[in-house]
Structures are given as structure tokens and as C-alpha cells.
Design a protein around this motif. Structure first.
Motif, PDB file in Angstrom:
ATOM      1  N   ASN A 360       0.812  -1.192   0.010  1.00  0.00           N
ATOM      2  CA  ASN A 360      -0.091   0.048   0.096  1.00  0.00           C
ATOM      3  C   ASN A 360       0.735   1.253  -0.125  1.00  0.00           C
ATOM      4  O   ASN A 360       0.488   2.370  -0.457  1.00  0.00           O
ATOM      5  CB  ASN A 360      -0.790   0.055   1.432  1.00  0.00           C
ATOM      6  N   ARG A 375      -5.256   2.580  -3.850  1.00  0.00           N
ATOM      7  CA  ARG A 375      -6.327   1.643  -3.852  1.00  0.00           C
ATOM      8  C   ARG A 375      -6.548   0.952  -5.311  1.00  0.00           C
ATOM      9  O   ARG A 375      -6.285  -0.054  -5.358  1.00  0.00           O
ATOM     10  CB  ARG A 375      -7.507   1.591  -2.981  1.00  0.00           C
ATOM     11  N   GLU A 376      -6.691   1.859  -6.269  1.00  0.00           N
ATOM     12  CA  GLU A 376      -6.890   1.362  -7.542  1.00  0.00           C
ATOM     13  C   GLU A 376      -5.621   0.751  -8.099  1.00  0.00           C
ATOM     14  O   GLU A 376      -5.766  -0.205  -8.799  1.00  0.00           O
ATOM     15  CB  GLU A 376      -7.126   2.723  -8.674  1.00  0.00           C
ATOM     16  N   ALA A 379      -4.891  -2.742  -6.592  1.00  0.00           N
ATOM     17  CA  ALA A 379      -5.841  -3.530  -7.234  1.00  0.00           C
ATOM     18  C   ALA A 379      -5.463  -4.068  -8.632  1.00  0.00           C
ATOM     19  O   ALA A 379      -5.448  -5.318  -8.905  1.00  0.00           O
ATOM     20  CB  ALA A 379      -7.237  -3.042  -7.378  1.00  0.00           C
ATOM     21  N   ARG A 524      -9.311  -6.136  -2.688  1.00  0.00           N
ATOM     22  CA  ARG A 524      -9.263  -4.968  -3.861  1.00  0.00           C
ATOM     23  C   ARG A 524      -9.331  -5.593  -5.243  1.00  0.00           C
ATOM     24  O   ARG A 524      -9.953  -4.725  -6.351  1.00  0.00           O
ATOM     25  CB  ARG A 524      -7.805  -4.455  -3.773  1.00  0.00           C
TER      26      ARG A 524
END
Length: 614
Positions: A360, A375-376, A379, A524
Motif C-alpha cells: 500500500n 487502492r486503484e 488492485a 481490492r
């Protein structure tokens, strides 16, 4: 690319042995621009000069500059790895990883005067002050200063002492016991300087040694019946323990641990290193390196470059993915330290949570430079890992077929880039010359037309000129088989997988051939795939409903004398909606391409035949 030069290099590779060793790529001036190691020198080096157009951009660029190469045969792959490290350090080749931390230097400043202050600084600007450092991490400096001023209750305000004694009421920090209240004038200079020296000892020697020293001082004060000083030292020990517990992120067997995670984006790899010592997060370092070969190779070369002799090498390193030569890398680094290094890939529990924390952080560093959320990007990166792809599917297309009553059959294509929908590239397909519902045939036609547009786009920037990193098909193994058949027919290579739903029409898994890949373990990835599947389904069903409605209205219009399918289609192209068609005057109807006054009059009468009754 110079074909004559490539031919000469290919010819030279035929003489290479099938043995482990190190190869050195050289440019026209004889400068070494890349050093690599290989299990088989012949296989590895020859791969650079075959199918050059399929290389990654960075590899292609390097091969463009290769004029010659040399090699060194070793007895084992491990010896090749050690030799590669030495040669990289010696020559600093342009295309090898040259680590540059994104941080500058930072200092802890101790100001001059009887009531010295401890502050975090970026530069040494005051020649009268004492500076501790330099430190490469601002995080270390800021957190250390924050710790000591709280533990030893040192002032952080702008008041000057002793000039400002008793000039104003103590601030909030005094009342919440985070400052000893020097401004009250009740704290002696001796007491303040004692606390200051203990704070500096805490910074220089670390928490464990500082606790040991303070404990001895507290016991000595108690023996001398100096209970006030003993109580003050007891409070400091409790404060240290409280701060330690607040910042205790892990409770792991080893006293030292590093956690490394990687996130890819286009031609760059972002790495985050979380440094844990004595069960606490001590530092975070971020690196961005050019994406040259596989991520496995990047991670291997990073570890070998990052841990050098004399560095604070930990007892264990967690990495977020397995990579080739992991055990050999641990051996090489262990040889640079007095302890054995273990490199592991956590699969569950708290270690896995630490790896996710590091990933992260890497994603956040990437997000800061790409205007995307961490987060995008995480994922997308995790999806690529899950599907076994060499690089994350930053640009993906998803397809779905929709039909109503077997009459109106359409398809939809949606595009996601770096985890976000790109609606300007969405495409709709009306399935032609198909009598009944056949999802496989419809999917074949839609994908074939998409690739036809790619092969014949002739420079048009309509979204079809770019091949995606991934195809996701709303359907099971049968749909995936159809997609792969189409790709083979056109000689195009795109990874393709299916998106499978459960009995409640919710995303369940990704399918590849006759096996399913679970996505429930990664929140995610699950959220991303669900969003893609929901979006392509919404888009295709919306187009299906509009097409079905338009088909029904076309059927009504062709019942009017003088209106055929061609004129009906022209009318809807012109007026867009049935409501706009009804609101048009007879003259406006006649002006539509292909219409005449007679047909316009008949249509106007048909559209308004119920007006008088109403």
C-alpha cells in the motif's frame, strides 16, 4: 533497428556455451551498458536478439545500443550472481538498477542556551546549534523528536526562557502532562538539563539502553531517599513504555525485519521498504526504478543493490511475491553480514498484513506521481499477479453480449485504465446476420470486428488503435475459448479470462479454460473485477433496451405508406428519439434526407391520428 548488426550478434551467440555465467552488453564506444547473469549463457543472450520488436520498450532501447557483448563462464549460478553484483558495482551500467532514495538528508537540532530545544530540521542553518545526523529519513527524525519531547516532557512552544517565566498561563500540553511547564518558573535549570540529557541519550542509544539507564538512576534515587527524583524517573519510564506500546506494530521473533513490496506502472517499478527494529516501525523508504526486464529480476537486483556490506542488514526480509533465485539472493546478502538472512514470502496472518502495508505504501508513492489512488493501483497490480501476468493490466477491455427475446442482439465493450472506467473508449456492437440467440457466435463477431478495426485503423485515434493488456469476458470457459480462437485467427496476443457469476448474479471468480481462479481472498481485486463486470453488463443491457425499443418503433413506422426501413432509420438518426419525431412539423419531416412531401404528410397524419380523440 540495424538488421546487419543484429545478424552479426546472433551469429556470435551461436558460439556461446550452455553454461552459467555473466554477460556484459557494450555500446559502440565499448562502454558496458548492462550486466546480467544467466543459467545458460547461450539461451539468455541469444533471446535479446530474437523477435526484437516484442521486447519491452526499455529492453528494445538497450538492444538498439548494443554493438558487442562479452561473457564470463562460472562454475555455478550462485557464482554468477556474486560476480554480477561485483561487476555492477564496478561499472555502474546505464541499464542496471542504480538505487536512488527519494529522500534528502535530515537532522535533529539541539539549540544553544541553558534551555536548549530539540527540533527536526531539513538543513544545518544555525552554526551555534548542535546537530545530530544526517539521517536519510524524515520519518525517523520527525517521529524521534516527537517521541522524546513527549516522553521527557520538553517544551515545544515559542516562548523564550527564562525571559518568559510566568508571563502567561501554561498551554494545553502542560495540562495533559506532555510538558513539564518550564514557563511556570517552577522547574529548575538543573531538572530541565537533566531531562534534556536523558532525551539525547534516548536518541543516541535507543529505547532499550535508555530504559536500562533510567531504571538504574531511579533505583539509585530511591536508595538515596530522593523520592521526588525517583518518581520523576518512574514517570519517564512509564511514558517510554506507553509510547513503545502505541508504536508497536508487530511482535515478531526477530529483533530486526524489513518488508519489501513492489507495484508496477508502465515502465517504472515502485518499491517500498518498511524497516522494523525491536518490533517497531523505524523507517519507510521509497524507490522508483526503471522497468527493464521481469519484476522478478527487478526485485532480485534491488535486494542485491540495497543490502551492502556495513549496512544494517536485518535477520529476515519479507517480500510480497516469490522470485527466481530468492534463496541465492539471501546467501549473497548473508555473506555481507555477520548473520544469516532469510527471505520469505508470507501467505497468511500478521506477516501477510505487513506485506500488504508495504504494498500500500508503494502504491501511495505511485499514486502521488500519477494522480491515481493507491487502492486503484494496488488492485490492478494484484490482479496482474493473480493472473500470472508479467506486468499489471493497466489498460483492460471487458465484453458482454445482451439480447432481448432473441430478436435484438448487441454487444458492449468497456475500458478500464489504471482501475478507472474510461467512458470515451466504450464501444457498442450491433450483431448482424444472426437469426436467433447464440452468445458464442455473437461474441466471435464482436471480437472479430474489434480486431479488424485495430488492424485497419490507419492512424485513427478512436480507441481501437490500441491493444489492451487484458481481455475480460463476461462468461465462462466457453466464452474464453471463443475469444482465444478469435485471437489466434488474427495472430494477436492478448491475455484473456472470463468473469463468472454465482446464482445470485454476483461476481464469484475468474475463469481460465476449465479452471477457476478465486478472487475472494483479495478485497481490492474482488472490488475491481466486480466493478468491471457490473459496468460492462450495465452498458450492454442499456444498449440492448434502447435497440429493442428502437426496433419496435421502426416496426411501427414502416407500417406507414411510403416509409420503409431505410427512411425509418434516417428519421431516427435525424431526430434521435420518438418524442422529438412526434414534435416535428410536416415541413421538418420532409427535410430529412430520403423523405418527400407525400411520405412526410402520411407520417405526420400517423403520428397525430389520436390528437383529435384526446
Amino acid at each position: 533497428m540495424d538488421e546487419q548488426r543484429l545478424a552479426q550478434l546472433r551469429k556470435k551467440t551461436l558460439l556461446l556455451p550452455q553454461e552459467p555465467g555473466v554477460y556484459l552488453m557494450k555500446d559502440k564506444s565499448g562502454t558496458i551498458i548492462y550486466v546480467g547473469k544467466a543459467k545458460s549463457l547461450k539461451n539468455r543472450v541469444s533471446s535479446y536478439f530474437r523477435s526484437v520488436e516484442k521486447h519491452l520498450p526499455k529492453v528494445y532501447k538497450m538492444v538498439e545500443h548494443v554493438q558487442d557483448f562479452d561473457y564470463i563462464v562460472t562454475d555455478s549460478e550462485f557464482e554468477a550472481l556474486v560476480l554480477e553484483c561485483s561487476l555492477i558495482k564496478l561499472h555502474n551500467p546505464k541499464y542496471n538498477i542504480l538505487l536512488k532514495d527519494d529522500k534528502g538528508y535530515h537532522y535533529i537540532r539541539v539549540s544553544k542556551g541553558p534551555y536548549s530545544r530539540i527540533t527536526a530540521e531539513k538543513q544545518r542553518t544555525d552554526p551555534d546549534s548542535t546537530y545530530l545526523g544526517p539521517y536519510v529519513s524524515s520519518m525517523v527524525v520527525n517521529e524521534t523528536v516527537d517521541e522524546v519531547v513527549k516522553v521527557f516532557r520538553l517544551p515545544t512552544c515559542n516562548r523564550r526562557f527564562p525571559e518568559d517565566f510566568r508571563k502567561a498561563r501554561p498551554c494545553l500540553n502542560y495540562h495533559i502532562k506532555q510538558c513539564m511547564g518550564v514557563c511556570t518558573g517552577k522547574v529548575s535549570l538543573e531538572t530541565y538539563q537533566e531531562a534534556l540529557q536523558e532525551a539525547l541519550e534516548f536518541i543516541k542509544k535507543g529505547g532499550s539502553q535508555s530504559v536500562e539507564s533510567l531504571t538504574k538512576k531511579m533505583e539509585q534515587a530511591a536508595e538515596e531517599l530522593d523520592f521526588e527524583r525517583a518518581a520523576r524517573l518512574r514517570d519517564r519510564l512509564r511514558a517510554i513504555d506507553r509510547v513503545t506500546q502505541q508504536q508497536k506494530v508487530i511482535a515478531y521473533n526477530h529483533a530486526s525485519l524489513d518488508v519489501i513490496a513492489v507495484v508496477q506502472h508502465e515502465e517504472t517499478v515502485y518499491l517500498a521498504v518498511l524497516v522494523f527494529r525491536e518490533g517497531r516501525l523505524r523507517d519507510k523508504k521509497s524507490f522508483a526504478v526503471d522497468y527493464f526486464e521481469s519484476v522478478d529480476h527487478v526485485l532480485l537486483e534491488f535486494i542485491l543493490s540495497y543490502y551492502q556490506p556495513g549496512d544494517d542488514i536485518p535477520a529476515e526480509v519479507f517480500v510480497d511475491r516469490d522470485f527466481e533465485d530468492r534463496e541465492m539472493a539471501a546467501q549473497v546478502v548473508s555473506g555481507r553480514s555477520s548473520r544469516k538472512l532469510v527471505i520469505t514470502v508470507p501467505q497468511r496472518g500478521q506477516p501477510l498484513q505487513l506485506v500488504e502495508m508495504a504494498r500500500n505504501n508503494a502504491a501511495q508513492e505511485l499514486a502521488r506521481k500519477t494522480s491515481r489512488t493507491g487502492r486503484e493501483l494496488t488492485a490492478v497490480d494484484e490482479l496482474g499477479q493473480l493472473l500470472g501476468m508479467d506486468r499489471p493490466p493497466a489498460y483492460l477491455e471487458a465484453y458482454d453480449i445482451s439480447n432481448i427475446g432473441g430478436q435484438t442482439i448487441v454487444g458492449g465493450m468497456v475500458v478500464f485504465e489504471n482501475g478507472r472506467p474510461q467512458k470515451k473508449y466504450y464501444k457498442r456492437f450491433t450483431i448482424r446476420d444472426q437469426d436467433g440467440p447464440d452468445d458464442y457466435a455473437a461474441m466471435d463477431q464482436m471480437l472479430s470486428r474489434r480486431l479488424e478495426r485495430y488492424l485497419h485503423h490507419e492512424g485513427a485515434a478512436d480507441g481501437f488503435e490500441r491493444l489492451p493488456d487484458l481481455w475480460l469476458i463476461d462468461g465462462g470457459a466457453g466464452h474464453v475459448h471463443v475469444a482465444r480462437t478469435v485471437l489466434e485467427r488474427y495472430g494477436v496476443q492478448i491475455p484473456v479470462f472470463g468473469m463468472v457469476k454465482d446464482s445470485r448474479h454476483r461476481t464469484r471468480a475468474i475463469t481460465a479454460d476449465d479452471r477457476e481462479i478465486s478472487i475472494s481472498q483479495s478485497r481490492r481485486v474482488f472490488a475491481l473485477v466486480t466493478a468491471v463486470q457490473d459496468e460492462v453488463h450495465r452498458y450492454s443491457i442499456e444498449f440492448s433496451r434502447k435497440s429493442h425499443q428502437k426496433s419496435g418503433m421502426t416496426t411501427r413506422l414502416v407500417s406507414v405508406e411510403g416509409i420503409g426501413e431505410g427512411r425509418a432509420a434516417a428519421l431516427f438518426r435525424h431526430f434521435k428519439t420518438y418524442k422529438a419525431l412526434c414534435e416535428a412539423t410536416q415541413e421538418q419531416l420532409a427535410q430529412v434526407k430520403g423523405m418527400n412531401r407525400t411520405a412526410a404528410a402520411n407520417l405526420y397524419q400517423f403520428l397525430h391520428q389520436n390528437d383529435e380523440k384526446d
